[in-house]
Design a protein around this motif. Structure first.
Motif, short mmCIF file in Angstrom:
data_model
loop_
_atom_site.label_atom_id
_atom_site.label_comp_id
_atom_site.label_asym_id
_atom_site.label_seq_id
_atom_site.Cartn_x
_atom_site.Cartn_y
_atom_site.Cartn_z
N ASP A 27 29.00 -28.09 -2.23
CA ASP A 27 28.03 -27.86 -3.30
C ASP A 27 28.70 -27.04 -4.40
O ASP A 27 29.11 -25.90 -4.18
N PHE A 28 28.79 -27.61 -5.61
CA PHE A 28 29.48 -26.94 -6.71
C PHE A 28 28.55 -26.05 -7.54
O PHE A 28 28.99 -25.48 -8.54
N GLN A 85 37.53 -14.97 -5.28
CA GLN A 85 38.30 -14.16 -4.33
C GLN A 85 39.73 -13.99 -4.85
O GLN A 85 40.26 -14.84 -5.55
N GLU A 86 40.34 -12.88 -4.46
CA GLU A 86 41.66 -12.53 -4.97
C GLU A 86 42.70 -13.60 -4.64
O GLU A 86 43.55 -13.94 -5.47
N ASN A 87 42.64 -14.15 -3.42
CA ASN A 87 43.64 -15.16 -3.05
C ASN A 87 43.47 -16.44 -3.88
O ASN A 87 44.45 -17.10 -4.23
N ILE A 88 42.23 -16.79 -4.23
CA ILE A 88 41.99 -17.95 -5.10
C ILE A 88 42.53 -17.67 -6.49
O ILE A 88 43.18 -18.52 -7.11
N PHE A 89 42.26 -16.46 -6.99
CA PHE A 89 42.73 -16.07 -8.32
C PHE A 89 44.25 -16.24 -8.44
O PHE A 89 44.76 -16.83 -9.40
N HIS A 90 44.99 -15.72 -7.46
CA HIS A 90 46.44 -15.80 -7.51
C HIS A 90 46.94 -17.25 -7.47
O HIS A 90 47.91 -17.61 -8.16
N LYS A 91 46.27 -18.08 -6.69
CA LYS A 91 46.68 -19.48 -6.61
C LYS A 91 46.41 -20.21 -7.92
O LYS A 91 47.22 -21.05 -8.35
N VAL A 92 45.28 -19.92 -8.56
CA VAL A 92 44.95 -20.54 -9.84
C VAL A 92 45.95 -20.12 -10.91
O VAL A 92 46.45 -20.95 -11.69
N VAL A 93 46.27 -18.83 -10.95
CA VAL A 93 47.24 -18.32 -11.93
C VAL A 93 48.60 -18.99 -11.72
O VAL A 93 49.26 -19.42 -12.67
N GLN A 94 49.03 -19.09 -10.45
CA GLN A 94 50.31 -19.72 -10.15
C GLN A 94 50.31 -21.18 -10.59
O GLN A 94 51.32 -21.69 -11.11
N LEU A 125 40.88 -26.31 -16.32
CA LEU A 125 40.42 -25.05 -15.73
C LEU A 125 39.42 -25.30 -14.62
O LEU A 125 39.53 -24.76 -13.51
N VAL A 126 38.44 -26.15 -14.88
CA VAL A 126 37.43 -26.46 -13.86
C VAL A 126 38.07 -27.19 -12.68
O VAL A 126 37.77 -26.91 -11.51
N ASP A 127 38.98 -28.14 -12.98
CA ASP A 127 39.64 -28.89 -11.91
C ASP A 127 40.44 -27.99 -10.98
O ASP A 127 40.33 -28.08 -9.75
N ILE A 128 41.25 -27.11 -11.57
CA ILE A 128 42.14 -26.29 -10.75
C ILE A 128 41.37 -25.21 -10.01
O ILE A 128 41.56 -25.00 -8.81
N VAL A 129 40.48 -24.50 -10.71
CA VAL A 129 39.66 -23.49 -10.03
C VAL A 129 38.81 -24.17 -8.95
O VAL A 129 38.70 -23.67 -7.83
N GLY A 130 38.23 -25.32 -9.31
CA GLY A 130 37.38 -26.03 -8.35
C GLY A 130 38.14 -26.47 -7.11
O GLY A 130 37.60 -26.45 -6.01
#
Length: 383
Positions: A27-28, A85-94, A125-130
């Motif tokens: 669910d998005f 979450q912090e781990n998601i943030f770092h992966k998105v930035v990378q 942005l939506v694709d990668i964060v999603g």
């Protein structure tokens, strides 16, 4: 352990990946709220779709079309504002840094100068964060993929007509297993290739484990099937695996050289490295360098060991390693959320806070890492 297998035989794009996760039951709406709270109004519209008599999902990302052109320096603050979450943030930035590096190489410009063209990069942005958020929400711990289909043809872009795959897609597929196909149109977009590059842990010919769910995400192009299949699996925990131990006694390296050795050997794929001090021949102070390596990185680790120590010889042996089941988690404390490892032992679960997360919290609170760790006796995982 939950795993995801990506069958990209018919291609992959960012929206296809999100649609496939939606077809698995994701669910998005919570992600839409996260974007809205950050001042980015984006609707992830999921609708039923059918191709070749097979049902699945398709995703449309709807947002204000009056978006400015954005560079990496413009995108990163937007990601920073998202309550993820912090781990998601770092992966998105990378992921965005990798995309900027690739596009910079394609256009022969510095990554910071790259403009993300997809309507101010809102799509990307939506694709990668999603993608990363969705994998976290589904509890996916490992992602596998089929070999990548090669395709051909031509496409019109801002700079004219170019051959497929697009240059950025090609660079993102470096070191990935590819196989020929009959497709003569763009079945893998740069964003799709970026997802493959950033989330896939290993390439396998097929899924393995107990099948728990399937999903199909269709792309916008209505040529044939144009669907991405994903499989949710429960992978049986292997009680033991095999690793290699590489050892050498050294008495000729300085402290600075030992420190550099640690950095280089870990960067080469080693699992761990330790230095055990002792007394060598002729009463010289020295010690034993011991490196743990997975089988797939053995030769690289061996080369780096010799290069950065110039030791005269190595002892190498294969050993069995038994590991407890563990996964990434987030724990809530009165000082703030911390990243943690959730460890399972004899039906009991334990949360061990990550040191890097504790360091950030220590800077924020003024407490030391030791104080925080000892005060966090009863960590509670965030549901």
């Amino acid at each position: 352990m939950k795993t995801l297998y990506i069958d990209c035989e018919f291609g992959i794009s960012g929206d296809m990946f999100l649609a496939a996760l939606a077809d698995l039951g994701l669910d998005f709406s919570k992600l839409e709220k996260i974007f809205e709270e950050a001042g980015l109004k984006a609707t992830i519209e999921v609708k039923e779709e059918q191709r070749c008599g097979v049902g699945g999902r398709q995703v449309d990302i709807i947002y204000n079309q009056n978006q400015p052109l954005r560079t990496l320096k413009d995108i990163l603050p937007l990601v920073q504002n998202l309550k993820i979450q912090e781990n998601i943030f770092h992966k998105v930035v990378q992921a965005f840094k990798q995309l900027a590096r690739v596009e910079g190489r394609v256009h022969n410009i510095h990554p910071d100068k790259v403009h993300f063209h997809e309507i101010g990069a809102m799509d990307t942005l939506v694709d990668i964060v999603g993608a990363f958020w969705g994998l976290h929400e589904l509890g996916i711990e490992k992602v596998y993929s089929s070999p990548v289909p090669w395709f051909r043809g031509k496409i019109n872009c801002a700079h004219g007509k170019i051959s497929l795959p697009a240059p950025a897609t090609t660079l993102l597929l470096l070191d990935k297993p590819v196989q020929d196909s009959d497709f003569d149109w763009e079945i893998i977009t740069p964003t799709g290739a970026l997802i493959i590059d950033q989330v896939v842990d290993e390439f396998k010919p097929g899924p393995c484990g107990i099948l728990r769910g399937t999903g199909i995400g269709f792309g916008k192009t209505r040529k044939g099937f144009n669907g991405l299949r994903v499989y949710l699996l429960e992978e049986e925990i292997t009680p033991a695996d095999e690793v290699y131990v590489l050892e050498s006694n050294v008495d000729h390296l300085t402290g600075e050289e030992l420190g550099l050795f640690f950095d280089q050997v870990l960067a080469s794929g080693a699992l761990d490295v330790i230095y055990l001090p002792g007394v060598m021949k002729k009463n010289r102070p020295g010690g034993m360098l011991q490196v743990l390596s997975p089988p797939e990185h053995l030769h690289t680790v061996e080369d780096i060991f010799f290069k950065h120590s110039l030791t005269l010889g190595l002892r190498i042996r294969k050993v069995q390693r038994v590991m407890l089941p563990r996964q990434e988690s987030t724990a809530r404390t009165k000082w703030g959320d911390v990243q943690a490892k959730k460890i399972t032992w004899k039906n009991n679960q334990f949360l061990r806070p990550e040191n890097e997360s504790l360091k950030k919290l220590a800077q924020k609170t003024g407490l030391s890492v030791v104080e925080l760790r000892l005060l966090m006796q009863d960590l509670q995982e965030i549901d």
